[in-house]
Design a protein around this motif. Structure first.
Motif, PDB file in Angstrom:
ATOM      1  N   LEU A 137     -57.301 -68.656   8.167  1.00 29.62           N
ATOM      2  CA  LEU A 137     -56.176 -69.113   9.093  1.00 29.62           C
ATOM      3  C   LEU A 137     -55.003 -68.122   8.849  1.00 29.62           C
ATOM      4  O   LEU A 137     -54.232 -67.975   9.706  1.00 29.62           O
ATOM      5  CB  LEU A 137     -55.666 -70.501   9.022  1.00 29.62           C
ATOM      6  CG  LEU A 137     -56.844 -71.454   9.468  1.00 29.62           C
ATOM      7  CD1 LEU A 137     -56.506 -72.820   9.102  1.00 29.62           C
ATOM      8  CD2 LEU A 137     -57.074 -71.346  10.956  1.00 29.62           C
ATOM      9  N   ILE A 138     -54.502 -67.850   7.701  1.00 31.70           N
ATOM     10  CA  ILE A 138     -53.369 -67.086   7.202  1.00 31.70           C
ATOM     11  C   ILE A 138     -53.975 -65.599   7.085  1.00 31.70           C
ATOM     12  O   ILE A 138     -54.892 -65.469   6.279  1.00 31.70           O
ATOM     13  CB  ILE A 138     -52.845 -67.425   5.841  1.00 31.70           C
ATOM     14  CG1 ILE A 138     -52.060 -68.847   6.352  1.00 31.70           C
ATOM     15  CG2 ILE A 138     -51.824 -66.443   5.416  1.00 31.70           C
ATOM     16  CD1 ILE A 138     -51.599 -69.598   5.401  1.00 31.70           C
ATOM     17  N   ASP A 139     -53.575 -64.941   7.882  1.00 26.93           N
ATOM     18  CA  ASP A 139     -54.033 -63.290   7.966  1.00 26.93           C
ATOM     19  C   ASP A 139     -52.798 -62.573   8.264  1.00 26.93           C
ATOM     20  O   ASP A 139     -51.644 -62.981   8.234  1.00 26.93           O
ATOM     21  CB  ASP A 139     -55.198 -63.091   8.510  1.00 26.93           C
ATOM     22  CG  ASP A 139     -54.971 -63.396  10.088  1.00 26.93           C
ATOM     23  OD1 ASP A 139     -53.948 -63.781  10.618  1.00 26.93           O
ATOM     24  OD2 ASP A 139     -56.138 -63.731  10.819  1.00 26.93           O
ATOM     25  N   ARG A 140     -53.329 -61.216   8.515  1.00 28.24           N
ATOM     26  CA  ARG A 140     -52.260 -60.479   8.879  1.00 28.24           C
ATOM     27  C   ARG A 140     -51.375 -60.552  10.263  1.00 28.24           C
ATOM     28  O   ARG A 140     -50.321 -59.952  10.640  1.00 28.24           O
ATOM     29  CB  ARG A 140     -52.810 -58.836   9.023  1.00 28.24           C
ATOM     30  CG  ARG A 140     -53.597 -58.568  10.133  1.00 28.24           C
ATOM     31  CD  ARG A 140     -54.277 -57.187  10.035  1.00 28.24           C
ATOM     32  NE  ARG A 140     -55.219 -56.982  11.123  1.00 28.24           N
ATOM     33  CZ  ARG A 140     -54.846 -56.717  12.252  1.00 28.24           C
ATOM     34  NH1 ARG A 140     -53.734 -56.109  12.474  1.00 28.24           N
ATOM     35  NH2 ARG A 140     -56.172 -56.503  13.194  1.00 28.24           N
ATOM     36  N   HIS A 141     -51.813 -61.619  10.827  1.00 27.14           N
ATOM     37  CA  HIS A 141     -51.184 -62.031  12.317  1.00 27.14           C
ATOM     38  C   HIS A 141     -50.266 -63.162  12.143  1.00 27.14           C
ATOM     39  O   HIS A 141     -49.649 -63.895  12.975  1.00 27.14           O
ATOM     40  CB  HIS A 141     -52.319 -62.375  13.216  1.00 27.14           C
ATOM     41  CG  HIS A 141     -53.093 -61.294  13.782  1.00 27.14           C
ATOM     42  ND1 HIS A 141     -52.630 -60.277  14.432  1.00 27.14           N
ATOM     43  CD2 HIS A 141     -54.536 -61.126  13.325  1.00 27.14           C
ATOM     44  CE1 HIS A 141     -53.457 -58.975  14.450  1.00 27.14           C
ATOM     45  NE2 HIS A 141     -54.688 -59.581  13.788  1.00 27.14           N
ATOM     46  N   VAL A 142     -50.107 -63.752  10.765  1.00 30.38           N
ATOM     47  CA  VAL A 142     -49.318 -64.949  10.296  1.00 30.38           C
ATOM     48  C   VAL A 142     -48.165 -64.271   9.429  1.00 30.38           C
ATOM     49  O   VAL A 142     -48.600 -63.822   8.517  1.00 30.38           O
ATOM     50  CB  VAL A 142     -50.017 -66.037   9.671  1.00 30.38           C
ATOM     51  CG1 VAL A 142     -49.103 -67.337   9.609  1.00 30.38           C
ATOM     52  CG2 VAL A 142     -51.182 -66.468  10.850  1.00 30.38           C
TER      53      VAL A 142
END
Length: 196
Positions: A137-142
Motif C-alpha cells: 500500500l505504501i510505495d513510491r506513489h505515496v
C-alpha cells in the motif's frame, strides 16, 4: 507545500527553492481568491511553472501550464473532462489502494505528530504503516505528510514512502509577517534535501 497564506517575499523564496533543487511545489492556499494565486504564478519564472501543482482553482493548471491539480477531499472527483496529473490527500489506510488507482501519487496524512496542532491523534500507528508497506500500500506513489521534520525523514524512507511533504518544518524558519532575510530557510532546505 506552500504556507496557507500569501506573503510578500513568497515568490522570491519559491524561486530560490527551485534554483536549489526543489522538485515540486504544491500551491496550497485554502479558501483564497484565485486572483492572488494568479499573481503569485505570474511572478515565478515560466520554466518553474511545470513543477507547480495547484490545490484549488483548477483552471490555473491549463492557464499557466502547471504540472497538475491536487484534490484534498477524498469524495471529490477531478473536473469533468480533466486530463492530466491528479494527486490526492488520503488520511485513511483503507482508502489508500483506491486513491492510488485514481492518482499520480497520494499524500498520506497524519503520519507523524504535528507539533503545531494541539491534541492531534495520529491516524496510524508505526506498526500499521509498516504493515501497509509490507502489503504494497505504501510505495513510491505515496508521500508522507503531517509533522515531517528533518528528524523523521529517514523514518519515512524506512516505511517505504516515495517522498515527503514538508511544510511547517521549512516555513517556520522564516517570519512571513516581518522577515526579509530568508537565508535560514534556504539553509534548512539544503539540510532537508540531503536527508531525502
Amino acid at each position: 507545500m506552500t504556507q496557507p497564506t500569501f506573503f510578500v517575499e513568497e515568490n522570491k523564496i519559491i524561486e530560490r527553492l527551485f534554483e536549489s533543487g526543489l522538485d515540486m511545489l504544491h500551491l496550497y492556499k485554502p479558501d483564497s481568491s484565485p486572483m492572488y494565486a494568479e499573481r503569485l504564478l505570474t511572478l515565478l519564472p515560466d520554466n518553474y511553472l511545470n513543477k507547480v501543482v495547484v490545490h484549488e482553482h483548477y483552471y490555473l493548471k491549463e492557464e499557466y501550464r502547471l504540472q497538475g491539480i491536487h484534490i484534498d477531499d477524498p469524495s471529490e472527483n477531478p473536473p469533468i473532462g480533466f486530463r492530466g496529473h491528479v494527486s490526492r490527500t488520503c488520511s485513511d489506510l483503507s482508502m489508500l489502494k483506491s486513491m492510488k488507482s485514481r492518482s499520480s501519487y497520494v499524500f498520506l496524512d497524519w503520519v507523524f505528530s504535528n507539533t503545531n496542532i494541539e491534541n492531534v491523534q495520529l491516524a496510524h500507528t508505526y506498526e500499521q504503516l509498516k504493515a501497509a508497506h509490507k502489503h504494497g500500500l505504501i510505495d513510491r506513489h505515496v508521500y508522507a505528510m503531517g509533522g515531517i521534520t528533518i528528524d523523521n525523514i529517514h523514518a519515512a524512507k524506512e516505511l517505504g514512502f516515495g517522498g515527503v511533504v514538508v511544510c511547517s518544518d521549512l516555513w517556520n524558519k522564516f517570519d512571513i509577517h516581518n522577515g526579509t532575510d530568508y537565508n535560514q530557510l534556504l539553509a534548512h532546505f539544503e539540510k532537508l534535501r540531503k536527508k531525502i
